[in-house]
Design a protein around this motif. Structure first.
Motif, mmCIF file in Angstrom:
data_model
loop_
_atom_site.group_PDB
_atom_site.id
_atom_site.type_symbol
_atom_site.label_atom_id
_atom_site.label_comp_id
_atom_site.label_asym_id
_atom_site.label_seq_id
_atom_site.Cartn_x
_atom_site.Cartn_y
_atom_site.Cartn_z
ATOM 1 N N VAL A 1 -0.903 -9.692 5.589
ATOM 2 C CA VAL A 1 -0.045 -8.527 5.348
ATOM 3 C C VAL A 1 -0.413 -7.854 4.036
ATOM 4 C CG1 VAL A 1 2.328 -7.769 4.964
ATOM 5 C CG2 VAL A 1 1.848 -9.504 6.703
ATOM 6 N N LEU B 1 6.838 1.923 2.055
ATOM 7 C CA LEU B 1 5.755 2.481 1.249
ATOM 8 C C LEU B 1 6.180 3.848 0.720
ATOM 9 C CD1 LEU B 1 2.656 1.632 3.488
ATOM 10 C CD2 LEU B 1 3.498 0.374 1.494
ATOM 11 N N VAL C 1 6.857 -8.648 -2.472
ATOM 12 C CA VAL C 1 7.179 -9.244 -1.184
ATOM 13 C C VAL C 1 8.490 -10.010 -1.358
ATOM 14 C CG1 VAL C 1 6.534 -10.932 0.575
ATOM 15 C CG2 VAL C 1 4.793 -9.441 -0.417
ATOM 16 N N GLY D 1 5.591 -3.916 11.558
ATOM 17 C CA GLY D 1 6.220 -5.084 10.963
ATOM 18 C C GLY D 1 6.498 -6.219 11.922
ATOM 19 N N VAL E 1 -1.471 -3.938 3.428
ATOM 20 C CA VAL E 1 -0.442 -3.051 2.879
ATOM 21 C C VAL E 1 -0.515 -2.917 1.366
ATOM 22 C CG1 VAL E 1 2.055 -2.657 2.727
ATOM 23 C CG2 VAL E 1 1.063 -3.604 4.823
ATOM 24 N N VAL F 1 7.426 -5.235 0.859
ATOM 25 C CA VAL F 1 7.521 -5.771 2.215
ATOM 26 C C VAL F 1 8.587 -6.845 2.218
ATOM 27 C CG1 VAL F 1 6.346 -7.058 4.043
ATOM 28 C CG2 VAL F 1 5.116 -5.294 2.780
ATOM 29 N N ILE G 1 8.309 -2.825 6.253
ATOM 30 C CA ILE G 1 7.334 -2.310 5.301
ATOM 31 C C ILE G 1 7.845 -0.997 4.732
ATOM 32 C CG2 ILE G 1 4.938 -1.552 4.998
ATOM 33 C CD1 ILE G 1 4.329 -3.259 7.565
ATOM 34 N N ASP H 1 7.476 0.373 -3.122
ATOM 35 C CA ASP H 1 6.456 -0.225 -2.263
ATOM 36 C C ASP H 1 6.722 -1.726 -2.161
ATOM 37 O OD1 ASP H 1 4.218 1.989 -1.822
ATOM 38 O OD2 ASP H 1 4.893 2.127 -3.897
ATOM 39 N N PRO I 1 1.426 -4.297 -1.137
ATOM 40 C CA PRO I 1 2.719 -3.942 -1.738
ATOM 41 C C PRO I 1 2.814 -4.474 -3.162
ATOM 42 C CG PRO I 1 2.972 -5.890 -0.385
ATOM 43 C CD PRO I 1 1.524 -5.463 -0.244
#
Length: 401
Positions: A330, A241, A339, A254, A334, A227, A239, A225, A336
């Motif tokens: 973001v 996931l 990053v 994105g 999302v 970005v 992205i 996971d 995540p």
């Protein structure tokens, strides 16, 4: 009863599975002895010997010397035959196309850059069909140049992957979100490129490919996971996931360069506007290369490039503040675990920029993902395109069923 050639569990299928396992081992670990291949695959010595004989006869493996310096008779080493297949990977930008050609092991054997205004006359392919559009001509010029440096021809190619800004709409096959690439929006372009090159062609979003490169050999290894945020002339994100790349209904997942943010004019031109790369506004107008240079000039500096601009006092602070504002949006959607910052602006800012963005994110977003700068050497878009092309070629070439 019907034939058993393709039935799971039959000798033919099991042989093909063992073949594939051995070939993947040789790709990942390099030359191995028959004994070592048997140990790693769990195959008996006779079965391993039969496997290697079969793969050698098929031209997929070859011998490459002997193991020396240990007691007993020397053992023969085997490796994947590099000439079993070749692929091409391309990176497209407004200035032109860069192409690399690699053998099936991933070793680059040729490279060529073709300028967008290149009007090289491309010879007709073996079917008697040439590259008709200017876009096809520049692509084939780049590929042919890379092939020529490797002593190869188009007939040697098993596949081509092209990384380009924007994304192909899966419903129409048309490139969207890239108004700054004239000539790339024809619905027939993919078929035309395939006809011109004589090999299967895949067009993929460049930032998606950069993310695949990070997942394969960069900062996102072992992360399912994350970005990747690309901050360059243009701004975008990829992205991932659950280990799967998120594409969206039109391929535009994105495209955060269009994202409306405080302090930026709205990008009302939309993804297909034949205007500026950022359609005149949005997140990209705040943090792309032109914006970074403008921030520096606003502080009385006259930088020659982004690296010089980010060396100026206060410039990193302002860029970090803007980046953090966009990243917070973001992250809020999302969530995540990681990053990754990539592109010219991120690379030029380095650890100093990363640390300042991390500070600015505090309090802006409730989730707190790890924040890293890309550590891919060379062009991550080409790296991702090459990785994709190799995976696709191996799926075909290594299938001995």
């Amino acid at each position: 009863m019907g034939g058993t050639g393709g039935t799971p569990g039959t000798p033919r299928v099991l042989r093909a599975m063992n073949d594939r396992a051995a070939l993947e081992l040789l790709v990942s670990q390099g030359p191995l002895t028959r004994t070592r291949i048997g140990e790693l695959t769990g195959l008996s010595k006779p079965t391993a010997s039969q496997l290697l004989g079969r793969l050698e006869s098929a031209g997929l493996v070859r011998t490459t010397g002997n193991v020396t310096g240990r007691p007993g008779p020397s053992a023969q080493l085997y490796e994947v035959n590099p000439a079993a297949a070749y692929v091409a990977a391309l990176s497209v930008d407004p200035g032109g196309v860069t192409a690399v050609v690699a053998d099936i092991t991933g070793r680059v054997v040729g490279e060529r850059r073709a300028a967008a205004e290149d009007t090289v006359d491309v010879a007709a392919d073996t079917a008697g069909q040439g590259a008709t559009s200017a876009t096809a001509r520049v692509v084939t010029a780049a590929v042919d140049g890379a092939l020529a440096k490797a002593g190869l021809a188009r007939d040697d190619l098993h596949g081509v992957v092209i990384g380009t800004p924007g994304a192909l709409d899966p419903r129409t096959g048309e490139l969207r979100y890239a108004p700054h690439l004239p000539g790339w929006h024809s619905r027939a372009l993919l078929a035309e490129l395939g006809d011109a090159l004589g090999a299967p062609v895949v067009v993929e979003n460049d930032v998606n490919l950069a993310a695949l490169a990070e997942q394969y050999e960069g900062s996102a290894q072992d992360h399912d996971d994350f970005v990747l945020v690309w901050v360059d002339e243009g701004v975008g994100a990829a992205i991932v996931l659950g280990g799967t790349l998120l594409r969206g209904a039109t391929g535009g997942a994105g495209e955060i360069g269009y994202m409306p943010l405080p302090g930026a004019p709205l990008a009302r031109g939309g993804p297909d506007a034949a205007a500026a790369p950022d359609a005149g506004g949005g997140f990209q107008s705040l943090v792309g290369q032109p914006a970074v240079l403008e921030i520096a000039r606003g502080q009385g500096l006259d930088p020659a490039d982004v690296a010089q601009a980010l060396a100026g006092p206060g410039v990193v602070d302002e860029v970090a503040r803007r980046l953090a504002t966009g990243l917070a949006a973001v992250v809020a959607v999302v969530d995540p675990e990681l990053v990754v910052l990539s592109g010219v602006v991120a690379q030029a800012g380095g650890e100093r920029l990363r640390a300042r963005v991390e500070e600015e994110l505090t309090g802006l977003a409730l989730p707190r993902p790890q924040l890293r700068i890309s550590d891919i050497e060379g062009d991550p878009i080409l790296t991702g395109a090459l990785r994709t092309a190799l995976v696709q070629a191996r799926d075909v070439v290594f299938d001995t069923a």
